[in-house]
Design a protein around this motif. Structure first.
Motif, PDB file in Angstrom:
ATOM      1  N   ASN A  53       0.882  -1.311   0.047  1.00 50.70           N
ATOM      2  CA  ASN A  53       0.032   0.189  -0.103  1.00 50.70           C
ATOM      3  C   ASN A  53       0.897   1.085  -0.147  1.00 50.70           C
ATOM      4  OD1 ASN A  53      -2.068   2.038   0.265  1.00 50.70           O
ATOM      5  ND2 ASN A  53      -2.601   1.439   2.407  1.00 50.70           N
ATOM      6  N   THR A  82       2.039   4.327  -2.566  1.00 51.29           N
ATOM      7  CA  THR A  82       1.524   5.155  -4.009  1.00 51.29           C
ATOM      8  C   THR A  82       2.919   5.324  -4.701  1.00 51.29           C
ATOM      9  OG1 THR A  82      -0.384   6.032  -2.684  1.00 51.29           O
ATOM     10  CG2 THR A  82       0.372   7.034  -4.960  1.00 51.29           C
ATOM     11  N   GLN A  89       5.669   1.973 -10.089  1.00 51.66           N
ATOM     12  CA  GLN A  89       4.801   0.847  -9.984  1.00 51.66           C
ATOM     13  C   GLN A  89       5.422  -0.601 -10.278  1.00 51.66           C
ATOM     14  OE1 GLN A  89       1.618   1.228  -9.053  1.00 51.66           O
ATOM     15  NE2 GLN A  89       1.192  -1.090  -8.886  1.00 51.66           N
ATOM     16  N   GLY A 114      -0.557   4.238   1.761  1.00 51.24           N
ATOM     17  CA  GLY A 114      -0.629   5.061   0.687  1.00 51.24           C
ATOM     18  C   GLY A 114       0.257   5.962   0.383  1.00 51.24           C
ATOM     19  N   GLU A 115      -0.058   7.142   0.730  1.00 54.58           N
ATOM     20  CA  GLU A 115       1.324   8.358   0.620  1.00 54.58           C
ATOM     21  C   GLU A 115       1.933   8.661   1.810  1.00 54.58           C
ATOM     22  OE1 GLU A 115      -0.643  11.669  -1.495  1.00 54.58           O
ATOM     23  OE2 GLU A 115      -0.984  10.228  -3.204  1.00 54.58           O
ATOM     24  N   ARG A 160       4.990  10.737   0.370  1.00 48.96           N
ATOM     25  CA  ARG A 160       4.961  10.909  -1.000  1.00 48.96           C
ATOM     26  C   ARG A 160       4.998  12.568  -1.445  1.00 48.96           C
ATOM     27  NH1 ARG A 160       2.150  11.827  -5.531  1.00 48.96           N
ATOM     28  NH2 ARG A 160       2.789  10.707  -7.478  1.00 48.96           N
ATOM     29  N   GLU A 198       5.328  13.702  -8.112  1.00 51.84           N
ATOM     30  CA  GLU A 198       5.786  12.564  -9.370  1.00 51.84           C
ATOM     31  C   GLU A 198       7.099  12.429  -9.317  1.00 51.84           C
ATOM     32  OE1 GLU A 198       3.413  10.625 -10.996  1.00 51.84           O
ATOM     33  OE2 GLU A 198       2.205  11.490  -9.916  1.00 51.84           O
TER      34      GLU A 198
END
Length: 142
Positions: free
Chosen positions: A24, A26, A57, A109-110, A137, A140
């Motif tokens: 989990n 990102t 990913q 997640g983040e 995070r 990008e």
């Protein structure tokens, strides 16, 4: 220096085995801040380190994904992981000293939160080290 190397080994110790489910986490550019506190016979100030890392990913889905790299002289005692985090225990031996290490990370997640507790026995005496790790995070990958 041996103690610092053991702290790094504790955070970056062994590759994660392939997970049945994707962690989990990102994908993107991440910033990790670790704060290490040391208590024992010597008075050592806290140490803070910041590191940036791009997580893709493909890496998340790969069998070798992990925040942990193998370090010579360390033996993994147990490890448990799932999509939401990991925990592990290990022992490292180097230069006449030994460190018992317990670590855990939560994947949210983040955000990623974790801690590593290290107890070292060396000719200099016993030292207890705690490293708190926070990852976020930040955007990008560049």
């Amino acid at each position: 220096m041996m103690l610092r190397n053991m702290a790094v080994a504790a955070v970056l110790a062994f590759p994660m085995v392939a997970l049945a489910e994707t962690p989990n986490v990102t994908p993107g550019e991440w910033e990790f801040v670790s704060v290490t506190s040391i208590s024992g016979d010597m008075d050592i100030p806290d140490q803070t380190e910041t590191e940036r890392q791009c997580i893709t990913q493909d890496e998340l889905e790969g069998a070798e994904f992990g925040f942990i790299e193998e370090e010579e002289g360390c033996e993994l005692l147990n490890q448990a992981m799932n999509a939401d985090g990991l925990s592990y225990s290990m022992v490292c031996r180097a230069e006449g000293g030994e460190a018992t290490i317990d670590g855990e990370m939560s994947f949210m997640g983040e955000q990623i939160d974790g801690s590593v507790d290290i107890l070292t026995q060396s000719p200099m005496g016993e030292l207890a080290m705690n490293t708190s790790i926070k990852g976020e995070r930040v955007g990008e990958c560049e």
